[in-house]
Design a protein around this motif. Sequence first.
Motif, PDB file in Angstrom:
ATOM      1  N   HIS A 145      96.534   2.961  19.223  1.00  0.00           N
ATOM      2  CA  HIS A 145      95.209   2.346  19.265  1.00  0.00           C
ATOM      3  C   HIS A 145      94.561   2.631  20.619  1.00  0.00           C
ATOM      4  CE1 HIS A 145      96.020   0.142  15.579  1.00  0.00           C
ATOM      5  NE2 HIS A 145      97.207  -0.122  16.074  1.00  0.00           N
TER       6      HIS A 145
ATOM      7  N   TRP B  24      84.532  -1.764  20.903  1.00  0.00           N
ATOM      8  CA  TRP B  24      85.660  -1.482  20.004  1.00  0.00           C
ATOM      9  C   TRP B  24      86.888  -2.311  20.362  1.00  0.00           C
ATOM     10  CZ3 TRP B  24      86.232   0.794  15.503  1.00  0.00           C
ATOM     11  CH2 TRP B  24      87.495   1.231  15.094  1.00  0.00           C
ATOM     12  N   THR B  25      87.076  -2.570  21.645  1.00  0.00           N
ATOM     13  CA  THR B  25      88.261  -3.315  22.090  1.00  0.00           C
ATOM     14  C   THR B  25      87.956  -4.784  22.379  1.00  0.00           C
ATOM     15  OG1 THR B  25      87.897  -2.628  24.387  1.00  0.00           O
ATOM     16  CG2 THR B  25      89.350  -1.240  23.049  1.00  0.00           C
TER      17      THR B  25
ATOM     18  N   GLN C  50      87.333  -8.797  21.575  1.00  0.00           N
ATOM     19  CA  GLN C  50      88.054  -9.733  20.698  1.00  0.00           C
ATOM     20  C   GLN C  50      87.384  -9.805  19.329  1.00  0.00           C
ATOM     21  OE1 GLN C  50      89.948 -12.971  22.335  1.00  0.00           O
ATOM     22  NE2 GLN C  50      90.046 -14.160  20.464  1.00  0.00           N
TER      23      GLN C  50
ATOM     24  N   SER D  57      85.631  -7.513  17.698  1.00  0.00           N
ATOM     25  CA  SER D  57      85.926  -6.302  16.930  1.00  0.00           C
ATOM     26  C   SER D  57      87.388  -6.242  16.498  1.00  0.00           C
ATOM     27  CB  SER D  57      85.570  -5.063  17.766  1.00  0.00           C
ATOM     28  OG  SER D  57      85.849  -3.895  17.048  1.00  0.00           O
ATOM     29  N   GLU D  58      88.286  -6.595  17.404  1.00  0.00           N
ATOM     30  CA  GLU D  58      89.718  -6.581  17.091  1.00  0.00           C
ATOM     31  C   GLU D  58      90.053  -7.586  15.996  1.00  0.00           C
ATOM     32  OE1 GLU D  58      92.494  -4.753  18.377  1.00  0.00           O
ATOM     33  OE2 GLU D  58      90.813  -3.453  18.861  1.00  0.00           O
ATOM     34  N   LYS D  59      89.455  -8.753  16.062  1.00  0.00           N
ATOM     35  CA  LYS D  59      89.688  -9.783  15.054  1.00  0.00           C
ATOM     36  C   LYS D  59      89.163  -9.324  13.692  1.00  0.00           C
ATOM     37  CE  LYS D  59      89.327 -14.773  14.530  1.00  0.00           C
ATOM     38  NZ  LYS D  59      88.878 -16.023  15.137  1.00  0.00           N
TER      39      LYS D  59
ATOM     40  N   PRO E 124      96.160  -5.691  16.302  1.00  0.00           N
ATOM     41  CA  PRO E 124      95.249  -5.783  17.438  1.00  0.00           C
ATOM     42  C   PRO E 124      95.876  -5.256  18.728  1.00  0.00           C
ATOM     43  CG  PRO E 124      96.111  -7.950  16.869  1.00  0.00           C
ATOM     44  CD  PRO E 124      96.640  -6.993  15.855  1.00  0.00           C
ATOM     45  N   ILE E 125      95.015  -4.847  19.643  1.00  0.00           N
ATOM     46  CA  ILE E 125      95.504  -4.425  20.952  1.00  0.00           C
ATOM     47  C   ILE E 125      95.465  -5.581  21.943  1.00  0.00           C
ATOM     48  CG2 ILE E 125      94.889  -2.004  20.640  1.00  0.00           C
ATOM     49  CD1 ILE E 125      92.447  -2.556  22.472  1.00  0.00           C
ATOM     50  N   LEU E 126      94.792  -6.655  21.588  1.00  0.00           N
ATOM     51  CA  LEU E 126      94.684  -7.810  22.477  1.00  0.00           C
ATOM     52  C   LEU E 126      95.816  -8.792  22.220  1.00  0.00           C
ATOM     53  CD1 LEU E 126      90.839  -8.461  22.201  1.00  0.00           C
ATOM     54  CD2 LEU E 126      92.067  -7.227  23.994  1.00  0.00           C
TER      55      LEU E 126
END
Length: 184
Positions: free
Chosen positions: A107, A128-129, A131, A133-135, A145-147
């Motif tokens: 990712h 894109w990164t 919260q 967008s990730e959610k 997710p990356i977060l």
Amino acid sequence: MLRQRVHQHCGWLLLRRRGNVTINSPEAIAGLQVLIDGFKDGYIPTEALEWKEEDGRNAFESGDLLFYRQWPYQYANNVAALGEEKFGVAALPTIDGKDFVPTLGGHNCGISAYSKNKATALKFVQWWTSQESEKYALETQTLAPILGSLYEDSEMLEQFPYLPRCASPSTPPRGGRRPFPMVT
């Protein structure tokens, strides 16, 4: 899959942080041996050598495989096809009692040093990164997710109980930020 087996033996496949080639390390050899034995003993089907991700998922969902290593985006497909009573998620088995080492990745975002639109590209990467967008990607596509905060979000854990198995808080991130001025 070889990379995951090597990580299970606490090894690196090609390069360590210092740049030493380690393809023939004891850990890499042990990881490769696990795969060789799997084919030899028949618990990894020889057809798997030519499977793409969906071929493996289809074999798993049709009952031809008891276990299947897959990426999180396939979670929703499996739950829909099999139901929660027939489908679950577990960490890859460990080898010789070593700790589980997650191998989730892919990712990554980057901006080419040669881009004529670096500011616009940076805005896209930030969106894109984010919260939000990730959610959204997790909720609509079950993308990992990356977060780290989403792996601890009670609402997300309710919907996606497999999340803690994708990351191990006791395992420090490998590598770090490195300058790659010519990589896109």
